[in-house]
Design a protein around this motif. Structure first.
Motif, short mmCIF file in Angstrom:
data_model
loop_
_atom_site.label_atom_id
_atom_site.label_comp_id
_atom_site.label_asym_id
_atom_site.label_seq_id
_atom_site.Cartn_x
_atom_site.Cartn_y
_atom_site.Cartn_z
N GLU A 167 -15.24 -4.76 9.26
CA GLU A 167 -15.60 -3.34 9.15
C GLU A 167 -17.10 -3.20 9.42
OE1 GLU A 167 -15.51 0.37 5.95
OE2 GLU A 167 -14.61 -1.57 5.42
N SER A 196 -0.99 -5.96 10.30
CA SER A 196 -0.02 -4.90 9.99
C SER A 196 1.10 -5.50 9.15
CB SER A 196 0.55 -4.31 11.29
OG SER A 196 1.38 -5.26 11.95
N VAL A 234 -6.15 -7.45 14.26
CA VAL A 234 -5.74 -6.50 13.24
C VAL A 234 -4.57 -7.10 12.46
CG1 VAL A 234 -6.53 -4.49 14.53
CG2 VAL A 234 -4.19 -5.31 14.85
N SER A 249 -10.83 -2.43 10.09
CA SER A 249 -11.21 -3.77 10.54
C SER A 249 -11.51 -3.85 12.03
CB SER A 249 -10.10 -4.77 10.20
OG SER A 249 -8.91 -4.44 10.88
N ASP A 260 0.81 -1.20 0.00
CA ASP A 260 0.00 0.00 0.00
C ASP A 260 0.85 1.26 0.00
OD1 ASP A 260 -2.17 -1.64 0.09
OD2 ASP A 260 -2.46 -1.48 2.27
N ASP A 307 -4.28 2.19 12.61
CA ASP A 307 -5.30 2.71 11.70
C ASP A 307 -5.91 1.54 10.95
OD1 ASP A 307 -6.91 4.57 10.58
OD2 ASP A 307 -5.39 5.49 9.29
N GLY A 308 -7.06 1.79 10.34
CA GLY A 308 -7.74 0.75 9.58
C GLY A 308 -9.18 0.59 10.02
N VAL A 364 -12.87 -8.07 5.40
CA VAL A 364 -11.57 -7.47 5.65
C VAL A 364 -10.49 -8.42 5.13
CG1 VAL A 364 -12.29 -6.09 7.63
CG2 VAL A 364 -11.58 -8.47 7.97
#
Length: 673
Positions: A603, A501, A499, A576, A372, A573-574, A613
């Motif tokens: 989400e 990362s 989450v 989900s 990303d 951040d995000g 997600v």
């Protein structure tokens, strides 16, 4: 009286010494440089003839010509085209990663097919003798040669067969060479065409070349020149076929084998391997070089590495491509657009070299933790191959079969002298590591081996030694990680989330509290804008459905609500975490304790929908390591999870939910009031 000396008494006449320019000129003449490069080198030597050797420009010119001579313009290594060899190498050097290996084998197979496929040449001439002579000569190129007596016969063949190159006469009945050329350009633009004729004129030659013919050869034809021209075309066709695929980009958490599998690809093809780390690179001149007008100018890293390598077709790994910097000195990512594009890198221009260098034979592989972060045009030029984190069983198997023997060999021991039991390896992995990759596992195995080695030298132990789970604890100390989710007690306003990362899957705990105030929403924990918006969405949903969930509507105006995510020094951040936040708020506002051994991800929208997600494999395995018993996933992710292997699907009890009511049943316990 005249005295004559003997012949042996005469001092030998010293041979004239060559100047630096003369030595370089001889080297240029003997070398097999491309014609344009040879011309540039001779021009530079002519300038040096007019330059005093004491000037700084003289040394710069000599260095430049020496670089031109040393670069591998036409030197390539021979590829190993055995697919079985590639399979063996990948399996020997890596355990697991089946999806990654499959995609790499598909990529290698396409290149192998391009090289082993027999090329086809079509000879078109209305003279039998001329047609047979050309066909006989071209058969020496180990290609399939077809013949036709005119253009119409050639078109019939082209309709049925794939032809790489056409050699055609100009003057023929029914359809001449120019008409055939126009027809081929319109219907089969990838097929190359050479025109031979006994009516060679300048106008005809110019007309044929303008319409797309690659060569225009007069009759009587020189068969050796024709054969060399066809061979060059066929080699270019094969090269274009082999490099037409996308650039591979290995992406995933650190320690999952991205760099090492790049080395395995080089070993499978028997190519040389180059690794260039782009982390922190800010100056585009590091890739493209400096112009020779600057003091201390030098070639860029791409050309320099190829010069050291000595061949023009290595496997070139650009590591950490997502960590490129950008400042006033330029944007290195923009240079990569040219380097990684097969349509552009045939004429890659290094500013120091100042002449195009063909990079099309180089097999580029890139690695990144987070794609990303890459610019969209650069990401579009690459095929993303994700590297997932390893399961506990895979880590244990790799530790026993690969990492432990390697660590023991560095200390001079064999597995017969020191061995880990499977239980010991499981204890080491679950109690002392948490990363998605294998670096921590390798580090802790090394710690154990070194401590055992010290005890052997101190004569406290004597081989053979079998390391058990108890030995791991006694050597490494107390376990640093426990099944915190499994042992945690249910709390009001605290939920467990999953989450993803760049370092893999992780557990987070959403903590909420309410206090007297004016209805403010307070967010802490180094949160990004998307995460803050998710919390606001969750609160708005509960306010709009307060009656449905038996929440006092006056509470929102009389209380401030605080949402906190621990580990405040880490940016988060995000979207989900939306489901996790809404359940933490619902637990707080209804005073119903939330189970800590149930993990959530998904989400959450303002209308109450649960959206899919990513990173599910990493999240599930992170939950397993923390002792989570139940995982709630979006219903729309069900098909993605069903294709995962059994070990991932059985890591915990998986439930797929599509509404908030289903989540409440699994997470919230009855109120104690």
């Amino acid at each position: 009286m005249r005295f004559f000396s003997k012949p042996e008494d005469v001092a030998p006449v010293p041979e004239p010494t060559l100047t630096m320019q003369e030595e370089l000129r001889i080297a240029v003449e003997k070398s097999k440089l491309p014609e344009n490069v040879r011309h540039i080198a001779l021009e530079e030597l002519t300038k040096l003839d007019r330059t005093d050797s004491s000037f700084a420009e003289f040394g710069l010119g000599v260095t430049y010509v020496e670089l031109l001579l040393s670069l591998p313009w036409n030197i390539s290594s021979q590829d190993n085209l055995e697919l079985e060899h590639a399979v063996t190498v990948l399996n020997q050097e890596h355990f697991g990663l089946n999806g990654v290996k499959q995609r790499i084998l598909e990529y290698l197979a396409s290149n192998i097919t391009c090289h082993i496929k027999k090329s086809t040449v079509l000879v078109v001439d209305d003279e039998q003798i001329s047609r047979d002579n050309m066909a006989y000569s071209l058969n020496k190129l180990s290609c399939e040669v077809l013949t036709a007596s005119n253009g119409l016969e050639a078109v019939d063949i082209l309709e049925e067969r794939n032809v790489d190159c056409i050699v055609t006469d100009l003057k023929m009945q029914k359809m001449d060479g120019l008409e055939l050329l126009n027809y081929v350009q319109e219907k089969w633009p990838d097929t190359k065409l050479i025109i031979v004729t006994g009516y060679a004129t300048v106008d005809n030659a110019i007309g044929a070349l303008k319409k797309g013919a690659l060569h225009y050869l007069p009759k009587p034809i020189n068969l050796e020149i024709l054969r060399n021209a066809v061979q060059e075309i066929l080699e270019q066709q094969k090269q274009a076929c082999s490099v037409s695929g996308p650039i591979l980009c290995f992406t995933g958490p650190p320690g999952t084998g991205k760099t090492s599998i790049g080395k395995s690809v080089a070993n499978a093809l028997s190519r040389k391997f180059i690794r260039l780390s782009l982390a922190g690179m800010r100056d585009e001149a590091e890739l493209r070089g400096h112009r020779r007008t600057y003091v201390g100018a030098m070639a860029g890293r791409i050309i320099s590495e190829l010069n050291k390598c000595g061949v023009n077709n290595p496997v070139f790994m650009l590591d950490e491509i997502d960590k490129i910097g950008q400042d006033f000195r330029g944007d290195p990512a923009s240079v990569l657009l040219e380097i990684l594009d097969p349509e552009q890198n045939r004429h890659f221009l290094d500013y120091y070299l100042d002449t195009p260098f063909d990079l099309s034979k180089v097999m580029f592989i890139t690695t990144a933790n987070m794609v990303d972060n890459l610019p969209a045009p650069l990401r579009d030029r690459m095929e993303i191959i994700p590297f997932s984190c390893y399961t506990l069983n895979e880590k244990k198997q790799i530790g026993l079969d690969y990492l432990a023997p390697r660590q023991l060999r560095t200390l001079g021991y064999s597995q017969n002298e020191i061995a880990f039991t499977p239980e010991a390896m499981s204890t080491l992995i679950s109690g002392y590591t948490r990363d998605a990759g294998l670096r921590s596992v390798n580090r802790e195995i090394g710690n154990v081996c070194r401590k055992i080695n010290l005890q052997i030298l101190q004569q406290l132990k004597k081989p053979p030694i079998t390391i058990s789970s108890e030995d791991i604890v006694s050597l490494l100390g107390y376990e640093r990680y426990t099944f915190e989710a499994a042992t945690a007690q249910p709390l009001i306003g605290v939920t467990t989330g999953l989450v993803w990362s760049e370092y893999g899957g992780q557990l987070i705990y959403i903590e909420t509290a309410k206090m007297k105030g004016s209805g403010r929403l307070i967010m802490t924990g180094s949160l990004g804008e998307v995460l803050k918006e998710s919390a606001q969405t969750a609160l708005s949903f509960l306010r709009s459905n307060a009656t449905k969930f038996s929440i006092d509507e006056n509470l929102f105006e009389q209380r401030d609500i605080h949402v906190h995510i621990p580990a405040g020094d880490i940016s988060k951040d995000g979207a989900s975490a939306g489901v996790t936040i809404v359940m933490a708020l619902l637990s707080l506002l209804t005073k119903r304790p939330a189970r800590r051994d149930v993990a959530l991800t998904g989400e959450f929208t303002l209308s109450g929908r649960i959206l899919p997600v990513g990173g599910l494999r990493e999240k599930i395995l992170a939950a397993q390591q923390a002792g989570v018993r139940v995982i709630l996933l979006p219903e729309r992710n069900k098909k993605e999870v069903q294709v995962m292997n059994d070990e991932v699907r059985n890591a915990a009890e998986l439930h797929f939910v599509s509404s908030i009511n289903e989540i409440v049943e699994h997470v919230l316990l009855p109120s104690a009031d």
